[in-house]
Design a protein around this motif. Structure first.
Motif, PDB file in Angstrom:
ATOM      1  N   ILE A 191       2.290 -11.158  -5.769  1.00 43.93           N
ATOM      2  CA  ILE A 191       3.545 -11.608  -5.155  1.00 43.93           C
ATOM      3  C   ILE A 191       3.553 -11.314  -3.665  1.00 43.93           C
ATOM      4  O   ILE A 191       4.002 -12.137  -2.851  1.00 43.93           O
ATOM      5  CB  ILE A 191       4.735 -10.929  -5.851  1.00 43.93           C
ATOM      6  N   ALA A 192       3.039 -10.149  -3.276  1.00 46.18           N
ATOM      7  CA  ALA A 192       2.999  -9.793  -1.860  1.00 46.18           C
ATOM      8  C   ALA A 192       2.098 -10.740  -1.078  1.00 46.18           C
ATOM      9  O   ALA A 192       2.427 -11.143   0.044  1.00 46.18           O
ATOM     10  CB  ALA A 192       2.515  -8.353  -1.704  1.00 46.18           C
ATOM     11  N   LEU A 193       0.957 -11.098  -1.650  1.00 53.28           N
ATOM     12  CA  LEU A 193       0.049 -12.024  -0.963  1.00 53.28           C
ATOM     13  C   LEU A 193       0.692 -13.390  -0.767  1.00 53.28           C
ATOM     14  O   LEU A 193       0.628 -13.976   0.323  1.00 53.28           O
ATOM     15  CB  LEU A 193      -1.246 -12.163  -1.767  1.00 53.28           C
ATOM     16  N   LYS A 194       1.321 -13.902  -1.817  1.00 48.55           N
ATOM     17  CA  LYS A 194       1.957 -15.219  -1.718  1.00 48.55           C
ATOM     18  C   LYS A 194       3.146 -15.186  -0.769  1.00 48.55           C
ATOM     19  O   LYS A 194       3.346 -16.108   0.039  1.00 48.55           O
ATOM     20  CB  LYS A 194       2.390 -15.695  -3.101  1.00 48.55           C
ATOM     21  N   GLY A 195       3.941 -14.118  -0.861  1.00 49.98           N
ATOM     22  CA  GLY A 195       5.090 -13.993   0.033  1.00 49.98           C
ATOM     23  C   GLY A 195       4.668 -13.844   1.482  1.00 49.98           C
ATOM     24  O   GLY A 195       5.247 -14.455   2.388  1.00 49.98           O
ATOM     25  N   GLY A 196       3.640 -13.039   1.728  1.00 47.98           N
ATOM     26  CA  GLY A 196       3.155 -12.835   3.085  1.00 47.98           C
ATOM     27  C   GLY A 196       2.592 -14.106   3.697  1.00 47.98           C
ATOM     28  O   GLY A 196       2.789 -14.382   4.887  1.00 47.98           O
ATOM     29  N   GLN A 197       1.902 -14.905   2.886  1.00 53.45           N
ATOM     30  CA  GLN A 197       1.334 -16.159   3.386  1.00 53.45           C
ATOM     31  C   GLN A 197       2.425 -17.185   3.679  1.00 53.45           C
ATOM     32  O   GLN A 197       2.324 -17.955   4.632  1.00 53.45           O
ATOM     33  CB  GLN A 197       0.344 -16.721   2.365  1.00 53.45           C
ATOM     34  N   SER A 198       3.489 -17.163   2.856  1.00 51.59           N
ATOM     35  CA  SER A 198       4.551 -18.159   3.037  1.00 51.59           C
ATOM     36  C   SER A 198       5.343 -17.936   4.322  1.00 51.59           C
ATOM     37  O   SER A 198       5.851 -18.893   4.916  1.00 51.59           O
ATOM     38  CB  SER A 198       5.496 -18.146   1.834  1.00 51.59           C
ATOM     39  N   VAL A 199       5.475 -16.685   4.751  1.00 50.99           N
ATOM     40  CA  VAL A 199       6.237 -16.392   5.970  1.00 50.99           C
ATOM     41  C   VAL A 199       5.317 -15.958   7.111  1.00 50.99           C
ATOM     42  O   VAL A 199       5.780 -15.479   8.141  1.00 50.99           O
ATOM     43  CB  VAL A 199       7.304 -15.305   5.705  1.00 50.99           C
ATOM     44  N   ARG A 200       4.017 -16.110   6.892  1.00 55.25           N
ATOM     45  CA  ARG A 200       3.003 -15.773   7.896  1.00 55.25           C
ATOM     46  C   ARG A 200       3.108 -14.315   8.346  1.00 55.25           C
ATOM     47  O   ARG A 200       3.052 -14.000   9.543  1.00 55.25           O
ATOM     48  CB  ARG A 200       3.120 -16.711   9.099  1.00 55.25           C
ATOM     49  N   ALA A 201       3.275 -13.443   7.371  1.00 54.15           N
ATOM     50  CA  ALA A 201       3.308 -12.007   7.668  1.00 54.15           C
ATOM     51  C   ALA A 201       2.545 -11.245   6.586  1.00 54.15           C
ATOM     52  O   ALA A 201       3.088 -10.327   5.954  1.00 54.15           O
ATOM     53  CB  ALA A 201       4.751 -11.526   7.747  1.00 54.15           C
ATOM     54  N   PRO A 202       1.288 -11.628   6.335  1.00 52.08           N
ATOM     55  CA  PRO A 202       0.531 -10.987   5.247  1.00 52.08           C
ATOM     56  C   PRO A 202       0.312  -9.493   5.463  1.00 52.08           C
ATOM     57  O   PRO A 202       0.338  -8.718   4.510  1.00 52.08           O
ATOM     58  CB  PRO A 202      -0.797 -11.761   5.245  1.00 52.08           C
ATOM     59  N   PHE A 203       0.110  -9.102   6.730  1.00 52.53           N
ATOM     60  CA  PHE A 203      -0.163  -7.688   7.006  1.00 52.53           C
ATOM     61  C   PHE A 203       1.020  -6.819   6.605  1.00 52.53           C
ATOM     62  O   PHE A 203       0.848  -5.771   5.978  1.00 52.53           O
ATOM     63  CB  PHE A 203      -0.482  -7.508   8.494  1.00 52.53           C
ATOM     64  N   THR A 204       2.220  -7.246   6.950  1.00 55.23           N
ATOM     65  CA  THR A 204       3.420  -6.470   6.642  1.00 55.23           C
ATOM     66  C   THR A 204       3.619  -6.344   5.142  1.00 55.23           C
ATOM     67  O   THR A 204       3.965  -5.275   4.626  1.00 55.23           O
ATOM     68  CB  THR A 204       4.659  -7.130   7.272  1.00 55.23           C
ATOM     69  N   PHE A 205       3.386  -7.433   4.420  1.00 53.61           N
ATOM     70  CA  PHE A 205       3.551  -7.398   2.967  1.00 53.61           C
ATOM     71  C   PHE A 205       2.502  -6.490   2.320  1.00 53.61           C
ATOM     72  O   PHE A 205       2.800  -5.781   1.359  1.00 53.61           O
ATOM     73  CB  PHE A 205       3.454  -8.818   2.397  1.00 53.61           C
ATOM     74  N   LEU A 206       1.281  -6.518   2.842  1.00 51.57           N
ATOM     75  CA  LEU A 206       0.233  -5.658   2.287  1.00 51.57           C
ATOM     76  C   LEU A 206       0.487  -4.193   2.608  1.00 51.57           C
ATOM     77  O   LEU A 206       0.145  -3.311   1.817  1.00 51.57           O
ATOM     78  CB  LEU A 206      -1.132  -6.094   2.827  1.00 51.57           C
ATOM     79  N   ILE A 207       1.090  -3.929   3.772  1.00 49.46           N
ATOM     80  CA  ILE A 207       1.494  -2.559   4.091  1.00 49.46           C
ATOM     81  C   ILE A 207       2.530  -2.079   3.079  1.00 49.46           C
ATOM     82  O   ILE A 207       2.513  -0.929   2.622  1.00 49.46           O
ATOM     83  CB  ILE A 207       2.069  -2.471   5.522  1.00 49.46           C
ATOM     84  N   THR A 208       3.447  -2.984   2.698  1.00 48.82           N
ATOM     85  CA  THR A 208       4.451  -2.657   1.688  1.00 48.82           C
ATOM     86  C   THR A 208       3.801  -2.321   0.356  1.00 48.82           C
ATOM     87  O   THR A 208       4.192  -1.367  -0.329  1.00 48.82           O
ATOM     88  CB  THR A 208       5.424  -3.835   1.505  1.00 48.82           C
ATOM     89  N   VAL A 209       2.775  -3.092  -0.019  1.00 51.71           N
ATOM     90  CA  VAL A 209       2.039  -2.830  -1.259  1.00 51.71           C
ATOM     91  C   VAL A 209       1.346  -1.467  -1.191  1.00 51.71           C
ATOM     92  O   VAL A 209       1.377  -0.685  -2.152  1.00 51.71           O
ATOM     93  CB  VAL A 209       1.001  -3.941  -1.524  1.00 51.71           C
ATOM     94  N   ALA A 210       0.724  -1.193  -0.040  1.00 53.76           N
ATOM     95  CA  ALA A 210       0.032   0.092   0.130  1.00 53.76           C
ATOM     96  C   ALA A 210       1.000   1.257  -0.020  1.00 53.76           C
ATOM     97  O   ALA A 210       0.687   2.272  -0.664  1.00 53.76           O
ATOM     98  CB  ALA A 210      -0.648   0.133   1.497  1.00 53.76           C
ATOM     99  N   ILE A 211       2.196   1.121   0.556  1.00 53.74           N
ATOM    100  CA  ILE A 211       3.209   2.177   0.451  1.00 53.74           C
ATOM    101  C   ILE A 211       3.639   2.341  -1.009  1.00 53.74           C
ATOM    102  O   ILE A 211       3.817   3.466  -1.503  1.00 53.74           O
ATOM    103  CB  ILE A 211       4.420   1.857   1.340  1.00 53.74           C
ATOM    104  N   GLY A 212       3.806   1.215  -1.702  1.00 51.03           N
ATOM    105  CA  GLY A 212       4.203   1.260  -3.108  1.00 51.03           C
ATOM    106  C   GLY A 212       3.191   2.006  -3.965  1.00 51.03           C
ATOM    107  O   GLY A 212       3.554   2.862  -4.783  1.00 51.03           O
ATOM    108  N   TYR A 213       1.909   1.688  -3.773  1.00 52.51           N
ATOM    109  CA  TYR A 213       0.860   2.378  -4.538  1.00 52.51           C
ATOM    110  C   TYR A 213       0.781   3.852  -4.153  1.00 52.51           C
ATOM    111  O   TYR A 213       0.517   4.712  -5.000  1.00 52.51           O
ATOM    112  CB  TYR A 213      -0.493   1.703  -4.304  1.00 52.51           C
ATOM    113  N   LEU A 214       1.004   4.153  -2.882  1.00 48.35           N
ATOM    114  CA  LEU A 214       0.979   5.544  -2.434  1.00 48.35           C
ATOM    115  C   LEU A 214       2.094   6.345  -3.093  1.00 48.35           C
ATOM    116  O   LEU A 214       1.896   7.499  -3.486  1.00 48.35           O
ATOM    117  CB  LEU A 214       1.114   5.604  -0.909  1.00 48.35           C
ATOM    118  N   VAL A 215       3.252   5.732  -3.245  1.00 49.27           N
ATOM    119  CA  VAL A 215       4.369   6.397  -3.925  1.00 49.27           C
ATOM    120  C   VAL A 215       4.010   6.679  -5.381  1.00 49.27           C
ATOM    121  O   VAL A 215       4.247   7.779  -5.899  1.00 49.27           O
ATOM    122  CB  VAL A 215       5.641   5.529  -3.844  1.00 49.27           C
ATOM    123  N   LEU A 216       3.419   5.687  -6.053  1.00 53.15           N
ATOM    124  CA  LEU A 216       3.039   5.856  -7.462  1.00 53.15           C
ATOM    125  C   LEU A 216       2.018   6.975  -7.639  1.00 53.15           C
ATOM    126  O   LEU A 216       2.147   7.815  -8.535  1.00 53.15           O
ATOM    127  CB  LEU A 216       2.472   4.547  -8.012  1.00 53.15           C
TER     128      LEU A 216
END
Length: 242
Positions: A191-216
């Protein structure tokens, strides 16, 4: 535009997708926990099988742990997903019944659970070997049944020895769930990859994913530390009895 404003604007785009990102995050947790349960079950069975008197059972366990640990994760994921679907199609075709489709979630749980069951087996086997034999022999000599000895003496201590390895395997397993997005599972990464590509902000979305996994992973480490203290109560550090 200042750097701070630019970053704020980027993460505001993430907030637009917060609902589906949250759903993907929960699906990732569900995938990880379900896979862990399967891996633990397979790991325990394989660990117990490694002590079997049957050469066939011991050979099967050895082949399982050796082969699975020697094949890349992504290869196993594709092999299970596409291979199982092809095999199932042939079976349903031969039986003249409707085709049964394997969902990416089922394929992901099966693959990850099967993969990490091999690693869990080694952790559990080492934990069982770490329990001093003298304790089991003494309990049996006192008249305790083998089942009671296992559940009252061997397993509680083995859990303590297995927790560090179990924690390491869980952290690696959790990160491996990201690979399941490659077979179409709408998880956190997908979802993060598709969302990031749709708004041309893949890096920000992947940073969000990284933070999510770090929390887990951080929460997981805290839980395991608590479990280690829980199962270490009454243990004299540095004292070993043979």
């Amino acid at each position: 535009m200042s750097f701070f404003n630019a970053v704020t604007e980027q993460f505001q785009l993430v907030l637009l997708y917060k609902q589906i990102l949250w759903e993907g995050f929960l699906l990732t947790i569900e995938l990880g926990i379900t896979s862990l349960i399967l891996a633990v079950m397979l790991g325990i069975l394989a660990a117990l099988g490694s002590f079997s008197q049957s050469k066939i059972i011991r050979g099967t366990v050895t082949a399982y742990t050796t082969v699975i640990r020697g094949i890349p994760d992504i290869v196993l994921i594709f092999l299970f997903y596409f291979g199982m679907q092809t095999l199932l199609n042939k079976i349903t075709e031969s039986m003249n019944i409707n085709q049964i489709d394997i969902s990416p979630f089922i394929a992901g749980v099966t693959t990850i659970g099967f993969m990490f069951g091999a690693f869990m087996a080694e952790s559990f086997r080492g934990a069982l070997l770490a329990v001093p034999k003298g304790q089991r022999e003494s309990a049996l000599a006192l008249g305790m049944s083998p089942v009671r000895v296992s559940f009252k003496i061997v397993i509680p201590q083995a859990v303590r020895f297995a927790l560090p390895g179990l924690n390491n395997n869980w952290l690696v397993l959790l990160k491996a769930t990201a690979l399941i997005s490659l077979i179409g599972l709408p998880d956190f990464v997908s979802i993060a990859l598709k969302g990031g590509q749709s708004v041309r902000a893949p890096f920000t979305f992947l940073i969000t994913v990284a933070i999510g996994y770090l929390v887990l992973t951080s929460v997981s480490i805290i839980v395991v530390k608590w479990l280690e203290k829980r199962f270490s109560k009454g243990v004299i550090t540095g004292a070993y009895y043979e």
